[in-house]
Design a protein around this motif. Structure first.
Motif, PDB file in Angstrom:
ATOM      1  N   LEU A 143       0.854  -1.106   0.046  1.00 49.49           N
ATOM      2  CA  LEU A 143       0.074  -0.135   0.350  1.00 49.49           C
ATOM      3  C   LEU A 143       0.412   1.552   0.005  1.00 49.49           C
ATOM      4  CD1 LEU A 143      -3.033  -0.796   2.735  1.00 49.49           C
ATOM      5  CD2 LEU A 143      -3.203  -0.760  -0.274  1.00 49.49           C
ATOM      6  N   LYS A 144       1.718   0.959   0.881  1.00 47.87           N
ATOM      7  CA  LYS A 144       2.800   2.302   1.226  1.00 47.87           C
ATOM      8  C   LYS A 144       4.358   2.562  -0.900  1.00 47.87           C
ATOM      9  CE  LYS A 144       2.849   2.775   5.932  1.00 47.87           C
ATOM     10  NZ  LYS A 144       3.777   3.038   7.614  1.00 47.87           N
ATOM     11  N   GLY A 145       4.183   1.129  -0.565  1.00 41.92           N
ATOM     12  CA  GLY A 145       5.325   1.184  -2.133  1.00 41.92           C
ATOM     13  C   GLY A 145       4.697   1.480  -3.734  1.00 41.92           C
ATOM     14  N   GLN A 146       3.915   0.856  -3.427  1.00 36.34           N
ATOM     15  CA  GLN A 146       3.337   0.748  -5.028  1.00 36.34           C
ATOM     16  C   GLN A 146       2.001   1.715  -5.460  1.00 36.34           C
ATOM     17  OE1 GLN A 146       4.629  -3.917  -5.560  1.00 36.34           O
ATOM     18  NE2 GLN A 146       2.761  -3.070  -6.876  1.00 36.34           N
ATOM     19  N   TYR A 147       1.689   2.051  -4.083  1.00 32.21           N
ATOM     20  CA  TYR A 147       0.096   2.379  -4.330  1.00 32.21           C
ATOM     21  C   TYR A 147      -0.078   3.867  -3.734  1.00 32.21           C
ATOM     22  CZ  TYR A 147      -1.358  -1.812  -6.488  1.00 32.21           C
ATOM     23  OH  TYR A 147      -1.762  -2.719  -7.016  1.00 32.21           O
ATOM     24  N   HIS A 148       1.114   4.404  -2.698  1.00 31.66           N
ATOM     25  CA  HIS A 148       1.549   5.802  -2.456  1.00 31.66           C
ATOM     26  C   HIS A 148       0.819   5.706  -1.323  1.00 31.66           C
ATOM     27  CE1 HIS A 148       4.314   6.160  -5.817  1.00 31.66           C
ATOM     28  NE2 HIS A 148       3.334   5.527  -6.533  1.00 31.66           N
ATOM     29  N   LEU A 149      -0.077   4.995  -0.886  1.00 32.09           N
ATOM     30  CA  LEU A 149      -0.407   5.281   0.439  1.00 32.09           C
ATOM     31  C   LEU A 149      -0.034   5.924   1.670  1.00 32.09           C
ATOM     32  CD1 LEU A 149      -2.920   4.242   3.066  1.00 32.09           C
ATOM     33  CD2 LEU A 149      -1.234   3.212   3.539  1.00 32.09           C
ATOM     34  N   VAL A 150       0.552   6.393   2.073  1.00 26.81           N
ATOM     35  CA  VAL A 150       1.498   8.445   2.618  1.00 26.81           C
ATOM     36  C   VAL A 150       1.583   9.215   1.800  1.00 26.81           C
ATOM     37  CG1 VAL A 150       2.980   8.920   4.786  1.00 26.81           C
ATOM     38  CG2 VAL A 150       2.393   5.967   4.225  1.00 26.81           C
ATOM     39  N   THR A 151       1.220  10.517   2.888  1.00 22.33           N
ATOM     40  CA  THR A 151       1.283  11.646   1.721  1.00 22.33           C
ATOM     41  C   THR A 151       1.717  13.110   2.785  1.00 22.33           C
ATOM     42  OG1 THR A 151       1.083  12.768  -0.140  1.00 22.33           O
ATOM     43  CG2 THR A 151      -0.568  11.928   1.359  1.00 22.33           C
ATOM     44  N   THR A 152       2.655  12.963   2.413  1.00 22.34           N
ATOM     45  CA  THR A 152       2.790  14.464   2.462  1.00 22.34           C
ATOM     46  C   THR A 152       2.692  16.306   2.242  1.00 22.34           C
ATOM     47  OG1 THR A 152       5.484  14.890   1.900  1.00 22.34           O
ATOM     48  CG2 THR A 152       4.997  13.586   4.148  1.00 22.34           C
ATOM     49  N   LYS A 153       1.690  15.544   0.880  1.00 21.37           N
ATOM     50  CA  LYS A 153       1.480  16.952   0.283  1.00 21.37           C
ATOM     51  C   LYS A 153       0.387  17.268   0.244  1.00 21.37           C
ATOM     52  CE  LYS A 153       5.271  15.619  -2.668  1.00 21.37           C
ATOM     53  NZ  LYS A 153       5.507  16.278  -4.241  1.00 21.37           N
ATOM     54  N   ALA A 154      -0.536  16.334   0.759  1.00 23.85           N
ATOM     55  CA  ALA A 154      -2.298  16.539   1.521  1.00 23.85           C
ATOM     56  C   ALA A 154      -2.294  18.360   0.911  1.00 23.85           C
ATOM     57  CB  ALA A 154      -2.726  15.684   2.089  1.00 23.85           C
ATOM     58  N   ARG A 155      -3.126  18.613   1.005  1.00 23.16           N
ATOM     59  CA  ARG A 155      -3.904  19.970   1.171  1.00 23.16           C
ATOM     60  C   ARG A 155      -5.166  20.410   1.475  1.00 23.16           C
ATOM     61  NH1 ARG A 155       0.466  20.058   1.095  1.00 23.16           N
ATOM     62  NH2 ARG A 155       2.627  21.099  -0.089  1.00 23.16           N
ATOM     63  N   SER A 156      -5.838  19.212   1.509  1.00 25.86           N
ATOM     64  CA  SER A 156      -7.080  19.317   2.507  1.00 25.86           C
ATOM     65  C   SER A 156      -7.839  18.141   2.954  1.00 25.86           C
ATOM     66  CB  SER A 156      -8.327  20.323   1.181  1.00 25.86           C
ATOM     67  OG  SER A 156      -8.495  18.338   0.099  1.00 25.86           O
ATOM     68  N   LEU A 157      -8.232  17.691   4.150  1.00 26.04           N
ATOM     69  CA  LEU A 157      -8.903  16.691   4.803  1.00 26.04           C
ATOM     70  C   LEU A 157      -9.737  15.923   3.714  1.00 26.04           C
ATOM     71  CD1 LEU A 157      -9.030  14.461   7.136  1.00 26.04           C
ATOM     72  CD2 LEU A 157     -10.997  16.617   7.453  1.00 26.04           C
ATOM     73  N   GLU A 158     -10.249  16.595   2.465  1.00 27.05           N
ATOM     74  CA  GLU A 158     -11.183  16.377   2.288  1.00 27.05           C
ATOM     75  C   GLU A 158     -10.612  15.110   0.811  1.00 27.05           C
ATOM     76  OE1 GLU A 158     -12.122  19.230   2.379  1.00 27.05           O
ATOM     77  OE2 GLU A 158     -13.367  18.615   3.739  1.00 27.05           O
ATOM     78  N   GLY A 159      -9.353  15.662   0.278  1.00 31.55           N
ATOM     79  CA  GLY A 159      -8.498  15.250  -0.528  1.00 31.55           C
ATOM     80  C   GLY A 159      -7.911  13.936  -0.074  1.00 31.55           C
ATOM     81  N   TYR A 160      -7.151  14.138   1.363  1.00 29.28           N
ATOM     82  CA  TYR A 160      -6.114  12.913   2.134  1.00 29.28           C
ATOM     83  C   TYR A 160      -7.102  12.105   2.024  1.00 29.28           C
ATOM     84  CZ  TYR A 160      -3.893  10.797   6.142  1.00 29.28           C
ATOM     85  OH  TYR A 160      -2.796  10.696   6.449  1.00 29.28           O
ATOM     86  N   LEU A 161      -8.486  11.822   2.799  1.00 28.43           N
ATOM     87  CA  LEU A 161      -9.315  11.395   2.535  1.00 28.43           C
ATOM     88  C   LEU A 161      -9.789  10.460   1.441  1.00 28.43           C
ATOM     89  CD1 LEU A 161     -12.067  12.317   5.461  1.00 28.43           C
ATOM     90  CD2 LEU A 161     -10.256  10.532   5.551  1.00 28.43           C
TER      91      LEU A 161
END
Length: 206
Positions: free
Chosen positions: A161-179
């Motif tokens: 999930l983290k390596g191939q599907y990019h589960l972790v991000t530090t670039k989210a700019r909104s709660l809606e976009g993060y979820l």
């Protein structure tokens, strides 16, 4: 693509839960993984996810963000998920995760709780964990010992999930976009990943 994902958050949420339907299995594994939303030195400046993020500590040290709690079955499919802030203890999320399920549930030492085990037993869930060094040894069957050793497969799932599907991000700019990004990741794994981390339970042991 990012705009499309954000605008279809509810649809992705519904699809994720639809894909988890009917994934009940007699043997289940539970664990959680950290979802840092920024580097520790930027905690004071982080604003976009302040409503759901918090400081937490894992085996890898302190982080600021959320935690994904997940149950997987033998074929490597996702059965249940839940999101919490970073400081929430794993055992506090178990009852929510297993609601309506009946199975043997294998977990690490972070889920050790006689009270929790008793509550789950009344709901049809047999929680199986190792014991801590300062506790009386728990008599496990060969089948349960074998199944507990398969816990590394859920770590493999988190790595995918983290390596191939990019589960972790530090670039989210909104709660809606993060979820929306989290649901997109989970749906991508559920729909597209062919070689899921399958757990084979020996019939002789089961």
């Amino acid at each position: 693509m990012i705009h499309l994902i954000q605008s279809h958050q509810l649809a992705l949420h519904a699809l994720h839960f639809a894909l988890m339907k009917d994934q009940q299995n007699a043997y289940l594994w539970v664990d959680s993984t950290t979802l840092p939303v920024c580097k520790n030195q930027r905690i004071q400046r982080h604003k976009s996810l302040a409503k759901i993020a918090s400081r937490g500590k894992s085996s890898m040290g302190w982080f600021y963000g959320c935690k994904l709690h997940l149950i997987m079955n033998q074929p490597g499919e996702i059965v249940r998920t839940a999101l919490s802030n970073g400081h929430t203890a794993d055992i506090k999320m178990v009852e929510q995760l297993v609601d309506g399920l009946k199975a043997k549930l294998y977990a690490d030492r972070g889920y050790i709780s006689h009270e929790l085990k008793s509550k789950l037993k009344n709901k049809g869930i047999d929680l199986i964990t190792y014991h801590r060094k300062n506790m009386q040894a728990v008599g496990l069957s060969k089948a349960d010992e074998y199944n507990l050793k398969q816990r590394n497969k859920i770590e493999t799932l988190f790595s995918l999930l983290k390596g191939q599907y990019h589960l972790v991000t530090t670039k989210a700019r909104s709660l809606e976009g993060y979820l929306a990004g989290i649901y997109a990741t989970l749906c991508a794994y559920q729909l597209c990943h062919k070689n899921k981390p399958m757990i084979k339970v020996s019939e002789a042991l089961a």
